[in-house]
Design an enzyme around this catalytic site. Structure first.
Site, mmCIF file in Angstrom:
data_model
loop_
_atom_site.group_PDB
_atom_site.id
_atom_site.type_symbol
_atom_site.label_atom_id
_atom_site.label_comp_id
_atom_site.label_asym_id
_atom_site.label_seq_id
_atom_site.Cartn_x
_atom_site.Cartn_y
_atom_site.Cartn_z
ATOM 1 N N ARG A 139 6.706 -11.255 5.931
ATOM 2 C CA ARG A 139 6.258 -10.976 7.301
ATOM 3 C C ARG A 139 6.929 -11.984 8.219
ATOM 4 O O ARG A 139 6.983 -13.171 7.916
ATOM 5 C CB ARG A 139 4.726 -11.069 7.401
ATOM 6 C CG ARG A 139 4.049 -9.993 6.568
ATOM 7 C CD ARG A 139 2.551 -10.013 6.657
ATOM 8 N NE ARG A 139 1.977 -9.115 5.654
ATOM 9 C CZ ARG A 139 0.679 -8.976 5.420
ATOM 10 N NH1 ARG A 139 -0.192 -9.669 6.119
ATOM 11 N NH2 ARG A 139 0.256 -8.147 4.487
ATOM 12 N N ASP A 142 -2.380 -8.416 -5.057
ATOM 13 C CA ASP A 142 -2.728 -7.185 -4.354
ATOM 14 C C ASP A 142 -3.173 -6.098 -5.325
ATOM 15 O O ASP A 142 -2.668 -6.013 -6.447
ATOM 16 C CB ASP A 142 -1.463 -6.711 -3.619
ATOM 17 C CG ASP A 142 -1.787 -5.868 -2.411
ATOM 18 O OD1 ASP A 142 -2.981 -5.731 -2.100
ATOM 19 O OD2 ASP A 142 -0.840 -5.350 -1.784
ATOM 20 N N LYS A 200 -13.112 -4.189 7.059
ATOM 21 C CA LYS A 200 -12.779 -5.035 5.918
ATOM 22 C C LYS A 200 -13.798 -6.153 5.741
ATOM 23 O O LYS A 200 -14.485 -6.537 6.687
ATOM 24 C CB LYS A 200 -11.384 -5.629 6.099
ATOM 25 C CG LYS A 200 -11.229 -6.449 7.354
ATOM 26 C CD LYS A 200 -9.844 -7.074 7.449
ATOM 27 C CE LYS A 200 -9.751 -7.928 8.714
ATOM 28 N NZ LYS A 200 -8.592 -8.792 8.753
ATOM 29 N N HIS A 258 -4.777 -1.785 -5.198
ATOM 30 C CA HIS A 258 -5.307 -0.637 -4.467
ATOM 31 C C HIS A 258 -6.107 0.222 -5.424
ATOM 32 O O HIS A 258 -5.607 0.606 -6.479
ATOM 33 C CB HIS A 258 -4.169 0.159 -3.808
ATOM 34 C CG HIS A 258 -3.486 -0.644 -2.757
ATOM 35 N ND1 HIS A 258 -2.332 -1.356 -3.002
ATOM 36 C CD2 HIS A 258 -3.843 -0.905 -1.476
ATOM 37 C CE1 HIS A 258 -1.998 -2.011 -1.902
ATOM 38 N NE2 HIS A 258 -2.887 -1.755 -0.964
ATOM 39 N N HIS A 292 -8.179 -1.408 -0.437
ATOM 40 C CA HIS A 292 -7.166 -2.460 -0.563
ATOM 41 C C HIS A 292 -7.949 -3.725 -0.897
ATOM 42 O O HIS A 292 -8.934 -4.023 -0.223
ATOM 43 C CB HIS A 292 -6.452 -2.739 0.756
ATOM 44 C CG HIS A 292 -5.936 -1.539 1.488
ATOM 45 N ND1 HIS A 292 -4.598 -1.278 1.600
ATOM 46 C CD2 HIS A 292 -6.575 -0.558 2.170
ATOM 47 C CE1 HIS A 292 -4.426 -0.182 2.333
ATOM 48 N NE2 HIS A 292 -5.619 0.281 2.686
ATOM 49 N N GLN A 320 0.789 -11.762 -2.847
ATOM 50 C CA GLN A 320 -0.626 -11.400 -2.859
ATOM 51 C C GLN A 320 -0.997 -10.954 -4.258
ATOM 52 O O GLN A 320 -0.171 -10.338 -4.932
ATOM 53 C CB GLN A 320 -0.873 -10.225 -1.919
ATOM 54 C CG GLN A 320 -1.372 -10.627 -0.561
ATOM 55 C CD GLN A 320 -1.824 -9.438 0.257
ATOM 56 O OE1 GLN A 320 -1.478 -8.304 -0.037
ATOM 57 N NE2 GLN A 320 -2.587 -9.702 1.273
ATOM 58 N N CYS A 377 0.793 -1.241 0.000
ATOM 59 C CA CYS A 377 0.000 0.000 0.000
ATOM 60 C C CYS A 377 0.823 1.288 0.000
ATOM 61 O O CYS A 377 0.574 2.172 -0.837
ATOM 62 C CB CYS A 377 -0.985 0.031 1.153
ATOM 63 S SG CYS A 377 -1.215 -1.496 2.019
#
Ligand SMILES: [Zn+2]
Length: 504
Positions: A209, A229, A311, A231, A363, A227, A180
């Protein structure tokens, strides 16, 4: 020798059922989704065919955690090594599935207006300070230091977009646990007008992580993961449409992958929330309305939202009834403010407007962690992957090793794979398939048995008849191997293209 279709051979030889379960499973590969409290479905409901033989092997002691790992090990998909705990090494066949999933999503991105971007893996901690990650996520982040650092403590290089960034300061970098902040920087590299939004940035970069070592499990608990991912930077009046469109994309993707049943859970404001109560209430209201608009029942998890916004999570259930979180859609009013993102507002939608507004960030990840999603797919399909996702798609078996048969078999391999051996350059965009040629001369029956056991979707047998006629016999796995007839190799290739296009 006259070649026979595989189904004929199977009948003559009284082949055992083709699927060989690796461990006892409560239901067949396309097992239906059940609710968490229900008992597993019978593997043979009301059927007049005899039940499949019970597998002999027992699951490992830790089967509930490592089933996908055991299947993946047996079918050669990935491995883990102590040199990098929690970071899977994908083997070639596992990488084929991994890449196919990404290719599949990239195709959907073109439909849904996403733009793919590539951003850095490591960032100066000034960025994580700005985003709030150092405060809220510090213990889960890997620090990065440089042996060639130039320490200039106290001096700040940047201003504006780079404010707070110090030069190469010792130990002040971290591996990204999320994309992000990087996407916010990208947004800020140029001005935006009212009409630019929504802007959808997507990225498949690996994230790190720092999970504790004892918690690491196969593909489901890892330190390095990917991910799907994205945005979405949008205006307030676009939130509902964007969330609804994301939920609709999710529905399509999960159906194509054989997971039509899943649950939505809305997680609301946690104790350590950032931002105003009013923003939180507004965000939760929009998400609730979007969920109400789907035909699915959804649950609520009070207080389990991210620190920056509420979320929607998707829960998928595995064959043992355990729930796994996969997709996530998070609304965020905080990050755009922290990064001072803006767009120009003008009544006619042109740039250079009269005032600036702050966009909202959504997200969202459809698979969530690709690794975790693969674990669920591996357990679902074992080695019986649908053709379009399969790492072993076609096996060509020559009946004998006579030169004319081998030559014809190699030519057939080139045509079916979409890759011609010896060509100087491969055309971009041409569909290619994973085609293996049996070159060991094991004998027809043994070769066919092995190909079936390995899970090849299409088996092509080539004998003298095929060489004479110029056509090949091909059988396709459709819960059993079904004879598809005798066609020219080019025609079979086109059929493969069609099977893939229809996600068979
Ligand atoms: Zn994000």
């Amino acid at each position: 020798m006259k070649s026979l279709s595989l189904s004929t051979i199977a009948r003559q030889r009284h082949f055992r059922p083709l699927r060989r379960p690796i461990f006892p499973l409560p239901s067949p590969p396309n097992r239906p989704f059940t609710t968490s409290n229900s008992t597993p479905q019978s593997s043979n409901p009301a059927s007049d065919t005899p039940p499949p033989p019970q597998p002999q092997r027992q699951p490992p002691k830790n089967a509930n955690k490592t089933l996908h790992h055991a299947i993946a090990t047996e079918t050669g998909l990935y491995t883990t090594l102590p040199y990098s705990p929690g970071s899977p090494f994908f083997l070639p066949h596992g990488t084929r599935i991994f890449n196919r999933l990404i290719e599949f999503l990239r195709a959907q991105y073109t439909l849904h207006g996403y733009q793919e971007v590539v951003t850095p893996m490591i960032y100066n901690d000034a960025l994580w300070e700005k985003s709030g990650h150092l405060e809220n996520f510090r213990d889960d982040m890997f620090k990065v230091s440089s042996a060639k650092r130039k320490v200039q403590k106290g001096s700040e290089d940047g201003e504006g977009l780079n404010a707070g960034v110090r030069s190469e300061e010792e130990g002040k970098y971290s591996l990204k646990p999320m994309n992000c902040p990087g996407h916010c920087l990208l947004y800020k590299t140029r001005g935006h007008s009212y009409a630019d939004l929504p802007l959808r940035f997507a990225e498949f970069a690996p994230l790190h992580r720092d999970e504790i070592r004892s918690a690491l499990t196969g593909l489901t608990r890892v330190r390095r993961f990917h991910q799907d991912d994205a945005h979405i930077f949008c205006r307030g009046d676009q939130i509902f449409t964007e969330i609804s469109s994301t939920l609709s994309m999710l529905e399509t993707v999960y159906h194509a992958l054989g997971f039509p049943d899943y649950k939505f859970v809305l997680s609301t404001r946690p104790e350590n929330y950032m931002g105003s109560l009013e923003d939180w209430e507004k965000a939760e209201e929009v998400l609730k309305r979007s969920l109400d608009n789907t035909s699915r029942v959804w649950g609520i998890d009070e207080g389990d939202g991210a620190f920056y916004g509420p979320k929607i999570d998707v829960l998928l259930q595995d064959w043992q009834g355990r729930q796994h979180q996969t997709a996530t859609i998070q609304l965020d009013f905080q990050l755009p403010q922290k990064f001072e993102l803006s767009y120009d507002v003008a009544p006619d939608g042109t740039t250079g407007g009269v005032s600036k507004e702050t966009p909202v960030i959504i997200h969202r990840a459809i698979f969530g962690s690709l690794e975790r999603f693969m674990a669920l797919l591996i357990e679902k399909y074992e080695n019986r992957w649908p053709f379009w996702l399969s790492p072993r798609q076609v096996k060509i078996i020559p009946v004998t090793n006579k030169p004319e048969i081998i030559t014809f078999a190699k030519r057939t391999r080139d045509i079916l794979s979409g890759v011609k051996t010896g060509e100087r350059i491969q055309a971009m965009g041409k569909r290619t398939f994973f085609v293996d040629l049996e070159e060991r001369n094991l004998g027809l029956n043994k070769s066919i048995r092995e190909a079936k056991s390995a899970g090849y979707n299409v088996i092509v047998v080539i004998g003298e008849d095929e060489v004479r006629s110029g056509k090949v016999r091909w059988d396709v796995w459709e819960r059993e191997y079904v004879k598809k007839g005798m066609d020219g190799a080019e025609e079979v290739y086109q059929k493969l293209v069609q099977m893939e296009a229809e996600y068979q």
